[in-house]
Design an enzyme around this catalytic site. Structure first.
Site, PDB file in Angstrom:
ATOM      1  N   ASP A  92       6.168   0.729  -9.726  1.00 51.05           N
ATOM      2  CA  ASP A  92       6.860   1.194  -8.539  1.00 51.05           C
ATOM      3  C   ASP A  92       7.710   0.014  -8.058  1.00 51.05           C
ATOM      4  O   ASP A  92       7.549  -1.115  -8.546  1.00 51.05           O
ATOM      5  CB  ASP A  92       5.825   1.592  -7.474  1.00 51.05           C
TER       6      ASP A  92
ATOM      7  N   ASP B  77       9.390  -0.330  -4.254  1.00 52.23           N
ATOM      8  CA  ASP B  77       9.265  -0.659  -2.824  1.00 52.23           C
ATOM      9  C   ASP B  77       7.828  -0.972  -2.449  1.00 52.23           C
ATOM     10  O   ASP B  77       6.931  -0.163  -2.674  1.00 52.23           O
ATOM     11  CB  ASP B  77       9.789   0.502  -1.982  1.00 52.23           C
TER      12      ASP B  77
END
Length: 229
Positions: free
Chosen positions: A13, A15
């Site tokens: 991922d 953020d």
């Protein structure tokens, strides 16, 4: 010690996991809410993390009863992001881990809910680093990603774009959000969660492994090359 499956591919991922952007999202959102006297709480935020921009806009305007449409919210948010996102900094341990896996020939990619425009703003000062990944999937922009996290679509699409098309069980996902963890599990993948310290602990129990920082990850637990001693 819990036995983990050996993997060959790692999906990151972005953020809150690779880039420290979550506080920028919080700041932008609260600035939008301020004129209406609304408070963007942590309780609401942790339910939104990992979602696509349009889904976030719909939920925030509904939950906080904002007198603007999701489309108007998105426009305001985009204006604020353009000023804030270029300030994005790397999270602790991210660079060391990614460069180690790349050097050891491990297949790595990014699956982010960010749109391509948002991604470009955040990564503008980190282009060389993000060039280390084999591919980037931008959930809010990618036509093949049918739904945002917690739907597994983004991770399945990301896995399918590796040249050797690994099975889901060959992939390890690294995430910070509860929605991302659920998406990875639904995709049939193991998931290491590095949650924000504010996240309710009850929302971390579903992860295969939970750490307080990427600096704590021992790749050999999943059959990946260990860091040099």
């Amino acid at each position: 010690m819990t036995a983990f499956r050996e993997v060959t591919h790692v999906i990151f991922d972005m953020d809150g996991l690779l880039l420290n952007t979550e506080h920028l999202y919080t700041r932008a959102t609260q600035e939008i809410c301020d004129p209406y006297g609304k408070k963007y709480t942590w309780g609401l935020k942790q339910t939104l993390m990992g979602m696509t921009g349009p889904d976030v806009a719909k939920k925030i305007t509904k939950e906080l009863d904002l007198p603007i449409s999701p489309e108007e919210y998105m426009k305001l948010a985009t204006e604020k992001y353009e000023k804030l996102f270029p300030q994005s900094e790397m999270m602790p341990g991210a660079e060391k881990l990614v460069r180690h896996l790349k050097k050891e020939g491990v297949h790595i990619a990014v699956a982010t809910s960010s749109s391509i425009e948002s991604y470009n703003l955040k990564t503008n000062h980190h282009k060389e680093f993000f060039g280390l990944f084999e591919h980037i999937v931008n959930g809010s922009s990618d036509p093949e990603v049918k739904a945002g996290k917690p739907d597994p679509s983004i991770f399945l699409v990301c896995a399918s774009r590796f040249a050797d098309k690994p099975a889901p069980e060959q992939c390890l996902v690294l995430e910070d959000s509860p929605n991302g963890v659920e998406a990875a599990l639904a995709a049939g993948m193991q998931v290491v969660m590095v949650p924000d310290p504010h996240i309710d602990e009850s929302l971390t129990h579903r992860a295969t492994l939970t750490l307080s920082s990427l600096e704590e990850l021992r790749p050999e637990l999943f059959g990946l090359p260990p860091f040099p001693s």
